[in-house]
Scaffold this motif. Structure first.
Motif, PDB file in Angstrom:
ATOM      1  N   THR A 212      97.059  97.575 -37.707  1.00  0.00           N
ATOM      2  CA  THR A 212      97.645  96.541 -38.570  1.00  0.00           C
ATOM      3  C   THR A 212      96.627  96.209 -39.654  1.00  0.00           C
ATOM      4  O   THR A 212      95.412  96.253 -39.418  1.00  0.00           O
TER       5      THR A 212
ATOM      6  N   THR B  44     100.995  88.345 -33.297  1.00  0.00           N
ATOM      7  CA  THR B  44     101.464  88.879 -34.578  1.00  0.00           C
ATOM      8  C   THR B  44     101.876  90.349 -34.419  1.00  0.00           C
ATOM      9  O   THR B  44     102.909  90.783 -34.953  1.00  0.00           O
TER      10      THR B  44
ATOM     11  N   GLN C  21      98.698  90.135 -42.479  1.00  0.00           N
ATOM     12  CA  GLN C  21      99.396  89.136 -41.672  1.00  0.00           C
ATOM     13  C   GLN C  21     100.918  89.225 -41.781  1.00  0.00           C
ATOM     14  O   GLN C  21     101.630  88.568 -41.021  1.00  0.00           O
TER      15      GLN C  21
ATOM     16  N   THR D 241      90.967  86.665 -27.473  1.00  0.00           N
ATOM     17  CA  THR D 241      91.680  85.637 -28.255  1.00  0.00           C
ATOM     18  C   THR D 241      91.600  85.922 -29.758  1.00  0.00           C
ATOM     19  O   THR D 241      90.552  86.336 -30.252  1.00  0.00           O
ATOM     20  N   GLY D 242      92.717  85.709 -30.423  1.00  0.00           N
ATOM     21  CA  GLY D 242      92.731  85.741 -31.887  1.00  0.00           C
ATOM     22  C   GLY D 242      92.661  87.119 -32.527  1.00  0.00           C
ATOM     23  O   GLY D 242      92.476  87.225 -33.741  1.00  0.00           O
TER      24      GLY D 242
ATOM     25  N   LYS E 185     105.459  92.246 -34.938  1.00  0.00           N
ATOM     26  CA  LYS E 185     105.583  93.420 -35.813  1.00  0.00           C
ATOM     27  C   LYS E 185     106.267  94.579 -35.083  1.00  0.00           C
ATOM     28  O   LYS E 185     107.157  95.242 -35.628  1.00  0.00           O
TER      29      LYS E 185
ATOM     30  N   ASP F 141      92.409  95.415 -42.782  1.00  0.00           N
ATOM     31  CA  ASP F 141      92.240  94.886 -44.142  1.00  0.00           C
ATOM     32  C   ASP F 141      90.989  94.009 -44.257  1.00  0.00           C
ATOM     33  O   ASP F 141      90.428  93.867 -45.338  1.00  0.00           O
ATOM     34  N   GLU F 142      90.553  93.425 -43.156  1.00  0.00           N
ATOM     35  CA  GLU F 142      89.378  92.532 -43.207  1.00  0.00           C
ATOM     36  C   GLU F 142      88.101  93.228 -42.750  1.00  0.00           C
ATOM     37  O   GLU F 142      87.028  92.653 -42.785  1.00  0.00           O
TER      38      GLU F 142
ATOM     39  N   THR G 128      93.703  96.085 -35.000  1.00  0.00           N
ATOM     40  CA  THR G 128      94.196  95.121 -35.995  1.00  0.00           C
ATOM     41  C   THR G 128      93.141  94.812 -37.061  1.00  0.00           C
ATOM     42  O   THR G 128      91.972  95.169 -36.917  1.00  0.00           O
TER      43      THR G 128
ATOM     44  N   LYS H 158      97.362  89.623 -31.163  1.00  0.00           N
ATOM     45  CA  LYS H 158      98.350  90.102 -30.175  1.00  0.00           C
ATOM     46  C   LYS H 158      99.765  89.623 -30.532  1.00  0.00           C
ATOM     47  O   LYS H 158     100.700  90.412 -30.603  1.00  0.00           O
TER      48      LYS H 158
HETATM   49  P1  GDP Z   1      96.299  86.354 -30.703  1.00  0.00           P
HETATM   50  O1  GDP Z   1      95.546  85.138 -30.302  1.00  0.00           O
HETATM   51  O2  GDP Z   1      95.615  87.588 -30.254  1.00  0.00           O
HETATM   52  O3  GDP Z   1      97.721  86.315 -30.284  1.00  0.00           O
HETATM   53  O4  GDP Z   1      96.228  86.420 -32.306  1.00  0.00           O
HETATM   54  P2  GDP Z   1      97.352  86.013 -33.339  1.00  0.00           P
HETATM   55  O5  GDP Z   1      98.449  86.978 -33.346  1.00  0.00           O
HETATM   56  O6  GDP Z   1      97.720  84.584 -33.120  1.00  0.00           O
HETATM   57  O7  GDP Z   1      96.554  86.194 -34.689  1.00  0.00           O
HETATM   58  C1  GDP Z   1      95.435  85.422 -35.014  1.00  0.00           C
HETATM   59  C2  GDP Z   1      95.296  85.374 -36.512  1.00  0.00           C
HETATM   60  O8  GDP Z   1      95.045  86.683 -36.995  1.00  0.00           O
HETATM   61  C3  GDP Z   1      96.545  84.923 -37.189  1.00  0.00           C
HETATM   62  O9  GDP Z   1      96.191  84.070 -38.251  1.00  0.00           O
HETATM   63  C4  GDP Z   1      97.172  86.160 -37.715  1.00  0.00           C
HETATM   64  O10 GDP Z   1      97.955  85.955 -38.856  1.00  0.00           O
HETATM   65  C5  GDP Z   1      95.949  86.971 -38.039  1.00  0.00           C
HETATM   66  N1  GDP Z   1      96.215  88.388 -38.028  1.00  0.00           N
HETATM   67  C6  GDP Z   1      96.846  89.136 -37.099  1.00  0.00           C
HETATM   68  N2  GDP Z   1      96.863  90.434 -37.460  1.00  0.00           N
HETATM   69  C7  GDP Z   1      96.196  90.503 -38.635  1.00  0.00           C
HETATM   70  C8  GDP Z   1      95.838  91.583 -39.513  1.00  0.00           C
HETATM   71  O11 GDP Z   1      96.164  92.735 -39.305  1.00  0.00           O
HETATM   72  N3  GDP Z   1      95.148  91.269 -40.626  1.00  0.00           N
HETATM   73  C9  GDP Z   1      94.771  89.997 -40.908  1.00  0.00           C
HETATM   74  N4  GDP Z   1      94.064  89.785 -42.004  1.00  0.00           N
HETATM   75  N5  GDP Z   1      95.050  88.977 -40.099  1.00  0.00           N
HETATM   76  C10 GDP Z   1      95.772  89.224 -38.987  1.00  0.00           C
END
Ligand code: GDP
Length: 463
Positions: free
Chosen positions: A416, A261, A419, A255-256, A265, A393-394, A390, A259
Motif C-alpha cells: 500500500t 485501512t 491512505q 499497532t498503527g 482496501k 509512500d512514506e 504498507t 491493518k
Molecule cells: P492499524 O492500527 O494497524 O489498524 O492501522 P490503521 O489502519 O488504523 O492505520 C494507521 C494510520 O496509517 C492511518 O492514519 C492510516 O490512514 C495510515 N495508513 C495506512 N496505510 C497507509 C499507507 O499506505 N500510507 C500512508 N501514508 N498511510 C497509511
C-alpha cells in the motif's frame, strides 16, 4: 639388649651354654650348623629396646629358625617387652594422629570462619553457607566441604575466562572480517564496493553479501542490470491470493501499521470482483477506542456487514453466521508485539484449528529493519500465510523491509502506498520493489567512498 654367639657340638649343649651365660630370659635369635657342631645367636633384653637393632636381628637368614624361638624360662619376658615396644609407639602414633587430626580440624574450621569474614567473600560463599551451618561440624572439614567452597572460586575464574574468551573472539572476528574485507577489496573490488554500498543502503548483511557475490559471475556493466532481477528473485511473491482464494483471512501486526485501512482496501478490491454481498468484516479489536467505528464506516461505504467479536466463542458464532460470504476479513488488535494480550489472542486464533483462518502479517515499510525483524519473530509464532507491506509512500528505503521479507521467507501479497481506500493498494510487484530498493544506491550519499573504484560507467541506473 645383649647378644651373644654360642658354639657347641649339638643343640642341647648350645642351649645349656646360653642359659648359663644369659639366663632363663634369653631368646634364641638364630642357629646354624657349622663344622663340628652348631652355632647359636642368643640375646637377652635387659635394657631399653632399640628398634634398629631388632630390625637388624630380624634380617632374613638362610638358616633362620625364628619360628623355633624359644624362651628359656617359663614366661616370655622378651615377648612381653617386644609387645611393649610395639604397643608403646602404637599408642603414641595413635595419639599423635589424633592430635594432628584435631589440629587440622581446628585449622580448617578457622579457614571456613575466615572465609565468612570479608564482605566480598561472604557474597561469594552465600549460596552454600546455610548448608555448611546445618551440617555437623566434622562435615565442614571433609573434602565435601572443600568441594562446596570450590565452585564459588572456580565459577569466578570460569566467568572471567569466559569473558576473556568472548572479548578475544570478538576481537578475532573483527580482525578476521577486516582482513576478509581487505582481501575482498584486493581480489574483488567491485563486489567489496557493492557490498559496502548495499549495507549503507540498509540491506541486511546476509542480503548484501548475497547480492555482492554476484560480482563473481558478472562484469560490472552486467551486474548493474542483473541486480534488480536477482533481488526480486529472492522475494517470494504470491500475488493477489486473498482476492483469488477468498476464505477467512486475519490481518495481524503491530499497532498503527495500517491493518484496518488495508482490510478496507482488500474488501473493496474483493467487492469490485465478486460483489459487496460476498464480503464481510469482523474486528476483534475491543481495546482501541473507535476501532469498530472505523471499520464500520468502511463497511457502510462498501455495503458489507461489519461485526465485532469479543472472544473466540463469539468469533466462531459470527463466522458461522457469515458462512455464506466468500471472503471474511478479520481485523485484530494491533497490540505491541510484547503485549501478553496479543499472545493470548494469537494463541486463540492458532489453537482453534476448526476455523481455517489464514493470517497475514502487515508490516510498515517505514519501520527500521530491526523493528520489522522483531515483529516477524513474534508473529511467526502463529502460522503466517503471507505479508502486506504498507506505507511505501512514506518510506525512504525499502532495503530493510525487503531484507526482512527475504530472510523470513514470508511471501509478499500486497503493498500500500497511501491512505486512500481502495486506490492505494497494489498486488506486490517484486521487480518494481527491488528496483525501488536499489535506487538508494544512486543517492549521492552512498557514493562517498572509493569513487575511484566505482566509475561513472558502473553507476546504478535501473530505469
Ligand atoms: P492499524 O492500527 O494497524 O489498524 O492501522 P490503521 O489502519 O488504523 O492505520 C494507521 C494510520 O496509517 C492511518 O492514519 C492510516 O490512514 C495510515 N495508513 C495506512 N496505510 C497507509 C499507507 O499506505 N500510507 C500512508 N501514508 N498511510 C497509511
Amino acid at each position: 639388649m645383649k647378644i651373644k654367639r654360642f658354639f657347641a657340638k649339638d643343640m642341647r649343649a648350645a642351649l645349656a651354654q646360653v642359659k648359663e651365660t644369659l639366663g632363663a630370659d634369653a631368646v634364641i635369635m638364630s642357629n646354624k650348623k657349622v663344622t663340628g657342631g652348631i652355632e647359636i645367636v642368643a640375646a637377652v633384653d635387659y635394657d631399653e629396646p632399640k628398634p634398629s637393632i631388632e630390625a637388624k636381628v630380624a634380617a632374613p637368614n638362610p638358616f633362620d629358625i625364628s619360628d623355633d624361638k624359644v624362651s628359656l624360662g617359663g614366661r616370655a619376658p622378651v615377648r612381653t617387652n617386644r609387645q611393649k615396644v610395639n604397643e608403646a609407639p602404637a599408642d603414641s602414633l595413635q595419639a599423635l594422629l589424633e592430635r594432628q587430626q584435631s589440629r587440622m580440624n581446628q585449622q580448617m574450621g578457622q579457614a571456613v570462619e575466615a572465609d565468612d569474614m570479608p564482605a566480598w567473600a561472604r557474597g561469594l560463599e552465600a549460596p552454600v553457607a546455610p548448608k555448611m551451618k546445618d551440617a555437623p561440624r566434622q562435615a565442614t572439614f571433609t573434602p565435601d566441604a572443600e568441594k562446596n567452597r570450590a565452585p564459588g572460586r572456580q565459577q569466578i575464574e570460569l566467568d572471567a575466562m569466559k569473558e576473556e574468551l568472548a572479548s578475544l573472539r570478538n576481537l578475532l572476528t573483527h580482525q578476521v572480517s577486516s582482513l576478509m574485507m581487505e582481501q575482498k577489496n584486493r581480489t574483488d573490488p567491485v563486489g567489496a564496493m557493492l557490498e559496502t554500498r548495499l549495507l549503507e543502503a540498509e540491506f541486511s548483511p546476509a542480503v548484501a553479501a548475497k547480492l555482492a557475490g554476484l560480482s563473481q559471475h558478472y562484469s560490472p556493466a552486467e551486474l548493474v542490470k542483473a541486480l534488480p532481477q536477482s533481488l526480486a528473485n529472492m522475494l517470494d511473491n504470491q500475488g493477489d491470493d486473498i482476492v483469488r482464494r477468498g476464505g477467512v483471512v486475519a490481518f495481524v501486526g503491530p499497532t498503527g501499521v495500517g491493518k484496518t485501512t488495508s482490510i478496507a482496501k482488500i474488501a473493496a478490491r474483493f467487492a469490485a470482483h465478486h460483489g459487496a454481498d460476498q464480503v464481510a468484516l469482523i474486528t476483534t479489536d475491543h481495546y482501541r477506542i473507535g476501532a469498530f467505528e472505523q471499520l464500520a464506516t468502511y463497511g457502510k461505504i462498501m455495503g458489507c456487514p461489519v461485526k465485532q467479536a469479543h472472544d473466540l466463542n463469539e468469533l466462531q458464532q459470527i463466522l458461522y453466521q457469515l458462512r455464506n460470504r466468500k471472503l471474511v476479513l478479520i481485523d485484530t488488535a494491533g497490540m505491541g508485539q510484547r503485549d501478553m494480550r496479543l499472545v493470548e489472542q494469537l494463541d486463540n486464533l492458532t489453537a482453534n484449528s476448526a476455523l481455517p483462518i489464514r493470517s497475514y502479517l502487515v508490516l510498515s515499510a517505514t519501520s527500521q529493519r530491526r523493528v520489522l525483524q522483531d515483529a516477524v519473530k513474534h508473529f511467526q509464532r502463529i502460522p503466517l500465510s503471507g505479508a502486506v507491506l504498507t506505507k511505501l509512500d512514506e518510506s525512504v528505503s525499502l532495503a530493510g523491509a525487503l531484507s526482512v521479507l527475504i530472510q523470513s521467507g514470508l511471501p509478499l501479497s500486497y503493498v500500500t502506498d497511501g491512505q486512500r481506500v481502495p486506490e492505494d493498494m497494489k498486488v506486490a510487484d517484486t521487480l518494481a520493489l527491488a528496483r525501488q530498493a536499489l535506487d538508494a544506491l544512486n543517492e549521492p550519499e552512498y557514493q562517498g567512498i572509493n569513487n575511484n573504484m566505482w566509475s561513472e560507467s558502473t553507476t546504478f541506473a535501473f530505469e
